[in-house]
Design an enzyme around this catalytic site. Structure first.
Site, PDB file in Angstrom:
ATOM      1  N   SER A 163     -31.780  -8.648 -18.018  1.00  0.00           N
ATOM      2  CA  SER A 163     -32.161  -7.477 -17.897  1.00  0.00           C
ATOM      3  C   SER A 163     -30.848  -6.451 -18.212  1.00  0.00           C
ATOM      4  O   SER A 163     -30.946  -5.291 -18.476  1.00  0.00           O
ATOM      5  CB  SER A 163     -32.665  -6.781 -16.733  1.00  0.00           C
ATOM      6  OG  SER A 163     -34.016  -7.393 -16.541  1.00  0.00           O
ATOM      7  N   LYS A 209     -29.470   3.127 -13.473  1.00  0.00           N
ATOM      8  CA  LYS A 209     -30.889   2.590 -13.230  1.00  0.00           C
ATOM      9  C   LYS A 209     -31.541   2.967 -12.028  1.00  0.00           C
ATOM     10  O   LYS A 209     -31.137   2.833 -11.132  1.00  0.00           O
ATOM     11  CB  LYS A 209     -30.595   1.175 -13.507  1.00  0.00           C
ATOM     12  CG  LYS A 209     -31.996   0.340 -13.791  1.00  0.00           C
ATOM     13  CD  LYS A 209     -31.665  -1.111 -13.929  1.00  0.00           C
ATOM     14  CE  LYS A 209     -33.086  -2.001 -14.167  1.00  0.00           C
ATOM     15  NZ  LYS A 209     -32.880  -3.346 -14.525  1.00  0.00           N
ATOM     16  N   SER A 263     -34.576  -5.351 -18.367  1.00  0.00           N
ATOM     17  CA  SER A 263     -35.533  -3.939 -17.890  1.00  0.00           C
ATOM     18  C   SER A 263     -34.511  -2.537 -17.655  1.00  0.00           C
ATOM     19  O   SER A 263     -35.122  -1.573 -17.240  1.00  0.00           O
ATOM     20  CB  SER A 263     -35.987  -4.642 -16.262  1.00  0.00           C
ATOM     21  OG  SER A 263     -34.813  -4.804 -15.601  1.00  0.00           O
TER      22      SER A 263
END
Lengths: 468, 72
Positions: A186, A84, A162
């Site tokens: 997330s 990420k 996210s």
């Protein structure tokens, strides 16, 4: 590559490791395979920020040479992965999903990236994410410098966030595993929406040094994989005390599936709030409970009655405003993609210290009560998300009506720092996956993975994959 | 919520908005002002909800202050 490409694209870490050691493939061929898919399919899903080709081939060649010489670093040796884009990677941009920070570069790898490098894993991409990990309050999917993240199961729907790119990339077979993060859902939401096995570990299990901070007392990093078993493999590589992150747990973590139970579990079933869950999500959850009944005793549980959403909101808003104070003050957030995110950080600047401390005092009470509840069970099960993924272009609040957008167990889990594993439980509307979360006491990751693995022995949802 | 409670809430939200406006007002148009007031109202409501929960003096916040001593 001598093997069927689809088999490789969606293979588990264990299977890829077997293929490397049997000579069916090599780390460099795997790196090329996944880099190729990231290059072609990644942009269609808005899943990739940066391909790390040069680093990937260097790491893959090193892995190949080491394995050939007899030096085996373990199950992640030679396995490609995506990170990420809030994890610092030396000399490679780390954008935090934010247009104004597109060229941000850090000098050193985050601890999690270093640990994966030491385990022999091969970094192939920095993956898309919702800007600032969603901390500015986004309310629709177009909230990233890479555009709306597209769900591989239905590209007119989003992935969840996210950790949006992490969800898309693993689900579409662009990487065998990815690292995501969770502050308030997330990891669980993209794992649920994309049909993955995603683990939010105990708070402090994985060092956050070098990862963007949104909320110091809520942020956690975790693996997103094809199977529960794979999450355990990755967790072992990532877990451990880090003097650079004082919140990390002193206890070591060892993943030992060979001695794990496969039956005889005691599970609490949380049915509170299911009236605010989409019918298909509910039906799949009940079917999952029925399946688990063959390996577990189940009894209904209820959570202590606290305003979890209000506590979470105050803590997130104030810590988030503090973490991004400089960006807010300088007006950098005016360059964010989602219009609501350009203003989302300001209100948190007004939370008083006494209000924040009150939230933290109530939190201490909750944690004591919740641990007492969780201690009675191996795990508690509940839907991972209340709905399937919403269509791109639709406001989240609007889509969620008449159900609830907020999942109480997820809010509580993040407040209390206990772990949860999301596993795919079936399909809902528009051909989209549904997920079940398996949550337990702080430190109980291996038990959660054992329950998840037992469920994945009874079902084959985790073997389903979207077509290219 | 009673009339006086509603007035108090509105006053608190307004005071907080004015604090933001004093520092960043040149950044906010009418739509921004409306959104910010809504965001502030949510936080004020959340704080009010927590104030309704009784706490004792002995209820400490959920973090530990670690004093440091480094020898050598």
């Amino acid at each position: 590559m001598s093997t069927n490409d689809d088999h490789v694209s969606f293979a588990t870490i264990r299977e890829l490791g077997r293929m490397i050691r049997s000579g069916e493939t090599t780390p460099t061929r795997l790196a090329e395979h996944f880099l190729g898919r990231l290059e072609t399919i990644g942009p269609e899903l808005n899943a990739v920020v940066t391909l790390t080709r040069e680093r990937a081939m260097r790491e893959a060649q090193l892995a190949e040479d080491e394995l050939a010489s007899g030096y085996d670093r373990g199950p992640l040796h030679g396995i490609p992965y995506g990170a990420k884009d809030l994890l610092a990677t030396a000399g490679i941009p780390t954008s935090w999903g934010a247009e104004p920070l597109r060229e941000q570069i850090f000098a050193d790898d985050a601890t999690a990236v270093k640990k994966l490098r030491d385990a022999g894993a091969v970094l192939v991409a920095k993956l898309a994410m919702i800007e600032m990990a969603g901390g500015m309050g986004y309310n629709q999917p177009v909230a990233s410098l890479t555009g709306a993240p597209r769900n591989p199961w239905n590209r007119e729907s989003w992935t969840g966030g996210s950790s949006s790119g992490s969800g898309a990339a693993v689900a579409a077979g662009l990487v065998p595993f990815a690292i995501g993060s969770e502050t308030g859902g997330s990891i669980l939401s993209p794992s649920s929406y994309c049909g993955l096995s995603g683990l939010r570990p105990s708070y402090g299990r994985i060092s956050r040094h070098g990862a963007m901070a949104l909320c110091w007392t809520l942020d956690k990093l975790g693996p997103m994989c094809h199977t529960a078993d794979d999450t355990g493999i990755v967790l072992q590589a990532l877990a451990g005390y880090d003097p650079a992150d004082g919140s990390t747990l002193q206890q070591t973590y060892r993943y030992e599936p060979e001695i794990a139970r496969s039956s005889g579990f005691r599970l609490g079933v949380l049915r509170q709030g299911l009236d605010l869950v989409q019918p298909e999500v509910n039906a799949n959850f009940e079917a999952a409970c029925t399946a688990l009944g063959s390996v577990a005793t189940l009894e209904n549980v209820e959570l202590p009655d606290y305003p979890y959403g209000d506590i979470y909101t105050l803590i997130l808003s104030s810590e988030g405003a503090a973490a991004f104070e400089d960006l807010i003050e300088r007006g950098v957030i005016s360059g964010l993609t989602a219009p609501e995110d350009r203003l989302g950080g300001y209100a948190g600047l007004t939370v008083t210290a006494v209000e924040y401390l009150r939230a933290m005092r109530v939190r201490r009470r909750i944690n004591d009560e919740v641990d007492a509840l969780l201690s009675r069970y191996d795990a508690i099960v509940h839907p991972a998300t209340n709905t399937v993924a919403s269509p791109i272009g639709v406001n989240f609040d609007l889509f969620a009506k008449p159900w609830s957008r907020r999942n109480t167990l997820t809010s509580l889990g993040n407040l209390s720092g206990f772990p949860a594993l999301s596993v795919m439980s079936g399909f809902g509307e528009r051909g989209l996956p549904t997920g079940m979360q398996i949550a337990g006491r702080v430190g109980s990751e291996s038990t959660l993975i054992a329950v998840g693995s037992a469920y994945q022995q009874l079902t084959d949802w985790h073997d389903q994959h979207p077509s290219d | 919520m009673s009339g006086s409670q509603s007035d108090e809430r509105a006053a608190v939200v307004e005071a907080r908005y004015q604090m933001l406006a004093a520092r960043f007002g040149d950044r906010f148009d009418a739509a921004a002002e409306e959104k910010l007031r809504a965001d502030l109202a949510k936080l004020v409501d959340a704080a009010d909800a927590l104030r309704a929960l009784p706490l004792a003096n002995g209820d400490e916040p959920d973090f530990v202050f670690p004093p440091v001593r480094r020898d050598g």
